[in-house]
Design an enzyme around this catalytic site. Sequence first.
Site, mmCIF file in Angstrom:
data_model
loop_
_atom_site.group_PDB
_atom_site.id
_atom_site.type_symbol
_atom_site.label_atom_id
_atom_site.label_comp_id
_atom_site.label_asym_id
_atom_site.label_seq_id
_atom_site.Cartn_x
_atom_site.Cartn_y
_atom_site.Cartn_z
ATOM 1 N N LYS A 74 0.840 -1.201 0.000
ATOM 2 C CA LYS A 74 0.000 0.000 0.000
ATOM 3 C C LYS A 74 0.874 1.249 0.000
ATOM 4 O O LYS A 74 1.944 1.262 0.624
ATOM 5 C CB LYS A 74 -0.905 -0.024 1.245
ATOM 6 C CG LYS A 74 -1.948 1.086 1.288
ATOM 7 C CD LYS A 74 -2.858 0.912 2.506
ATOM 8 C CE LYS A 74 -3.880 2.025 2.627
ATOM 9 N NZ LYS A 74 -4.770 1.874 3.798
ATOM 10 N N SER A 149 -9.806 1.994 3.310
ATOM 11 C CA SER A 149 -8.977 2.763 2.424
ATOM 12 C C SER A 149 -8.004 1.951 1.578
ATOM 13 O O SER A 149 -7.446 2.464 0.614
ATOM 14 C CB SER A 149 -8.168 3.769 3.254
ATOM 15 O OG SER A 149 -7.252 3.078 4.112
ATOM 16 N N SER A 173 -9.955 -0.605 7.371
ATOM 17 C CA SER A 173 -9.422 -0.348 6.025
ATOM 18 C C SER A 173 -8.766 -1.546 5.344
ATOM 19 O O SER A 173 -8.378 -1.456 4.181
ATOM 20 C CB SER A 173 -8.409 0.796 6.068
ATOM 21 O OG SER A 173 -9.074 2.018 6.242
#
Lengths: 477, 94
Positions: A74, A149, A173
């Site tokens: 990420k 997210s 997330s």
Amino acid sequence: MELTKLSIKSMREKLVSREITSAELLASFSERKDEYFAYVTQTSDLAVESAQVADLRIAAGENAPLLGIPGAVKDNICTDGIKTTCASKMLADFIPPYDADVVQRLKQSGYVLTGKTNMDEFAMGSSSQTSVFGGVKNPYDVTRVPGGSSGGSAAVVAARLAPFALGSDTGGSIRQPASFCGVTGIKPTYGRVSRYGLVAFASSLDQIGVFTKTAADSAEVLNVISGYDKRDATSANVPTPDFTSYLNRDVRGLRIALPDEYFGDTVGDDVRTAVLNAAKYFEESGATLVPCSMKVFDYAVSAYYLLACAEAASNLSRFDGVKYGLRGEGATYEQRIVDSRNKGFGAEVKRRILLGNYALSSGYYDAYYRKAQALRQEIIKEYNDVFTKADIILTPTAPEPAFKIGSSENDPIKMFLADICTVMANIAYLPGINTTCGYTDDGLPIGMSLIGKRFDEGGIIGAADFFERNFRRKDIP
Amino acid sequence: MDNKTFEHLCVLSKLSFDDESAETTRRQLDGIIALMDKVKAIDLTYDDTLDKNEVPFASLRADKAEEPFSPERLLSNTQPKNDCYVIPKMMNVE
């Protein structure tokens, strides 16, 4: 042989036996196009080089856990020499001079970085649509969000662009996008995995975790990234078990709590039915279902956003355009800082900074922030009570399956409430894993969450693995 | 939230808004604060002694700097110009 469908264990066995090479394995993933804006940066040349090095190491007899296995990270996790943007204009050109602890561990285990994944700006969101580079699409239905997210990481695994991806989970997330994209996502116990090198959003809630196709794969990756790190002051100095030792077990005697509040009107009928069917399956397989109640459920989202925004306001004050990040203009120092932040942050980030400062400011601190801290203590107490009667807790991961792009992202309150099923585990520092337990009539995945006691990732991985071995998942269309 | 409070928050947050976006943001904050007001309804008091037992990370290790990065690495994201690093002007000299 479809290499992208193999388990990580099978990939490693085939690499070690020289049946396949890392270069071939990488090519099988790279041939698949990223039609979902899942990546912010693809590190194709580096990946080819790393795969070649891995093949040489394997030829020399090495056998590290992820040697030659592709994986994505990420874009809020620092990678030495590779842009780490947090999907924000503020850090659009930021190149970290160091690796996060998890990235160091992945490198030591021989992984092949495929790229940095797209996300909500500074990990603030539940849709992955607030990225300054453009929103991520759900591989099951490109008109829908992948969740957030860590939506890019979830989409990468669902679309078989890589067999695993790291994400971060502050209020759901990892688990919520895993649910929307039909993959497995685990948020470990706070402290199990070092946060060193993770760009901070809310430091007492943030935790790095893993997206994979299965719980068995997540055990392989979690084995690599877990462990004490003195550079993270909140890293827990506890032994790391072999998480794969919890695989291939049954659930006889397992006590599974079902808190009433998670199955009320808050969740949709499709979701409730699918999760309760999963509970029934566990029961038929020898587990005991334990009805229970968690009265603080109704207050959890409010407490979570007070705590998270307060910490975010503090953490993001470092972005002033001086040391790194976008630099604005202005005649004075103050004006330059304000201009840097105005231009660098998007609307959602600004809203949360304002809210955080509101909760922390004189006159409101006791009414909001201290009350949220009191609720945090109460939530921990209620979990402790439930865990005297049960080994794990089963809940829906999200109230609804993936929603349409453009339908909800501009309604902040609706987006906050979308996290209602996941935030409590973060507040109480607990591990949680999402796995798919059903599909809607339209073929959208529905996820369930298994929440464990602190540092009992093994227990929830074992239960998820049991379910997955007996549940037929549908690949993306 | 009245304008004065909103403006105060902007100062604390080092952010500014034009009139239109200020009004939109202020309205959105009002809605969110109404959601957060829910916590006021519950009768609980924060007990800071409890965290010592409940939070496993309450005693942190000493905050000592170790293995510092070289100045070159630390300055790798600054904007070099003619072998110098450009930093923002900090003060106005009369």
